[in-house]
Design an enzyme around this catalytic site. Structure first.
Site, PDB file in Angstrom:
ATOM      1  N   ASP A 146       0.853  -1.189   0.000  1.00 37.78           N
ATOM      2  CA  ASP A 146       0.000   0.000   0.000  1.00 37.78           C
ATOM      3  C   ASP A 146       0.891   1.243   0.000  1.00 37.78           C
ATOM      4  OD1 ASP A 146      -2.954   1.069   0.926  1.00 37.78           O
ATOM      5  OD2 ASP A 146      -1.341   2.188   1.901  1.00 37.78           O
ATOM      6  N   ASN A 154      -2.445  12.973  -2.777  1.00 41.24           N
ATOM      7  CA  ASN A 154      -3.512  13.517  -3.615  1.00 41.24           C
ATOM      8  C   ASN A 154      -3.881  14.941  -3.212  1.00 41.24           C
ATOM      9  OD1 ASN A 154      -4.031  11.555  -5.559  1.00 41.24           O
ATOM     10  ND2 ASN A 154      -5.424  10.410  -4.246  1.00 41.24           N
ATOM     11  N   HIS A 159      -5.368  14.960  -7.871  1.00 38.39           N
ATOM     12  CA  HIS A 159      -5.721  13.579  -8.228  1.00 38.39           C
ATOM     13  C   HIS A 159      -5.083  13.114  -9.530  1.00 38.39           C
ATOM     14  CE1 HIS A 159      -8.550  12.731  -4.984  1.00 38.39           C
ATOM     15  NE2 HIS A 159      -8.947  13.993  -5.081  1.00 38.39           N
ATOM     16  N   ASP A 163      -3.010   9.717  -9.869  1.00 32.54           N
ATOM     17  CA  ASP A 163      -3.178   8.664 -10.867  1.00 32.54           C
ATOM     18  C   ASP A 163      -1.850   8.341 -11.547  1.00 32.54           C
ATOM     19  OD1 ASP A 163      -5.845   8.552 -10.295  1.00 32.54           O
ATOM     20  OD2 ASP A 163      -6.500   9.668 -12.064  1.00 32.54           O
ATOM     21  N   GLU A 190      -5.068   2.493  -3.704  1.00 33.35           N
ATOM     22  CA  GLU A 190      -3.604   2.566  -3.782  1.00 33.35           C
ATOM     23  C   GLU A 190      -2.938   1.271  -3.327  1.00 33.35           C
ATOM     24  OE1 GLU A 190      -4.765   4.484   0.225  1.00 33.35           O
ATOM     25  OE2 GLU A 190      -5.599   4.190  -1.783  1.00 33.35           O
TER      26      GLU A 190
END
Length: 278
Positions: A146, A154, A159, A163, A190
């Site tokens: 993770d 973010n 965002h 990504d 994630e």
């Protein structure tokens, strides 16, 4: 002699009467025609028009039928050509369809953002390997990892940058796997996961260390992280020899528990137990 003449006269009178009757009938007919000629002519014209219309309709129907028969004939010829082509090139057609099926299945199993395997493929492959390795009595390991402080990433970078971070991370970590049996997937959000058949806990730890080092080398800036200037990940590992009477969900639960253990211990680390799952 007189009787003969009398009979002759009677016969002539009858013939004369008959001729007179025929003459009267003819006069009546001529009179009727003269009186109703226009009507009769109109009826004859109507009849003639209807007859011509029926003839034209029949001709159109015959032409349409001929067109349909011609179309059926062409379609039959086309179908024969297709069947013949398939028979002559069946292997090529079959290979093309297999390729299309493979490509379709690959898209179904692909995560749209990261372009690695998705959760659907993860679930399917884990179930398959669990059953197979339970039969063979071989090890199966699972790594769940993770991205640390991803929400903060973010919030800080946006965002779109988040990504891009996931895409770069996924592609970099994909390169760390050597075995054709290993499957690296996006697990959700994630989180990522690696299914490692024929792998015990120690070898799984070596793979996790390699993943961690690869991410550090990628050096994605993370100024919102509380532990490191670059993006880091935490890892949880579980390994066992599968049991057909048990569920692979237990392997996920143990790996996930170790992941949260790594998080609680400060993140950017690997957690696992040396003792096998069962």
């Amino acid at each position: 002699m007189e009787n003969h003449d009398s009979h002759r006269i009677t016969q002539l009178e009858q013939e004369n009467a008959s001729l007179k009757q025929q003459n009267d009938d003819l006069l009546i007919a001529l009179t009727t025609i003269a009186e109703h000629g226009d009507m009769i002519e109109s009826l004859l014209n109507d009849t003639n028009v209807k007859l011509k219309a029926e003839i034209a309709e029949r001709q159109r129907a015959e032409a349409k039928l001929q067109s349909i028969l011609s179309l059926i004939s062409r379609q039959k010829e086309d179908l024969e050509i297709i069947v013949e082509t398939i028979m002559q090139h069946g292997d090529v057609v079959d290979a093309q369809w297999r390729q299309k099926l493979y490509e379709t299945n690959a898209l179904v199993n692909l995560d749209g953002l990261t372009q690695i395997s998705n959760r659907r493929h993860f679930d399917q492959y884990l179930a398959e390997q669990w059953e197979d390795l339970a039969h063979k009595q071989e090890y199966l390991a699972l790594i769940i990892c993770d991205v640390d402080y991803f929400k903060e990433f973010n919030d800080f970078y946006g965002h779109l940058a988040g990504d891009d971070c996931l895409r770069r991370t996924a592609q970099a970590l994909s390169s760390t796997f050597r075995s054709p049996y290993d499957l690296f997937t996006r697990f959700g959000g994630e989180e990522f996961a690696a299914i490692l058949p024929y792998t015990d806990i120690r070898r799984a730890n070596h793979i996790a260390e390699r993943m961690k080092a690869t991410l550090e080398h990628l050096a994605i800036p993370h100024h919102a992280s509380e532990i490191h200037p670059y993006v880091t990940m935490s890892f949880g590992i579980a390994a066992t020899i599968p049991n057909a009477d048990q569920s692979p969900l237990q392997l996920i639960e143990v790996a996930d528990r170790h992941l949260y253990q790594a998080k609680r211990q400060g993140k950017n680390r690997i957690a696992y137990d040396l003792i096998p799952l069962y």
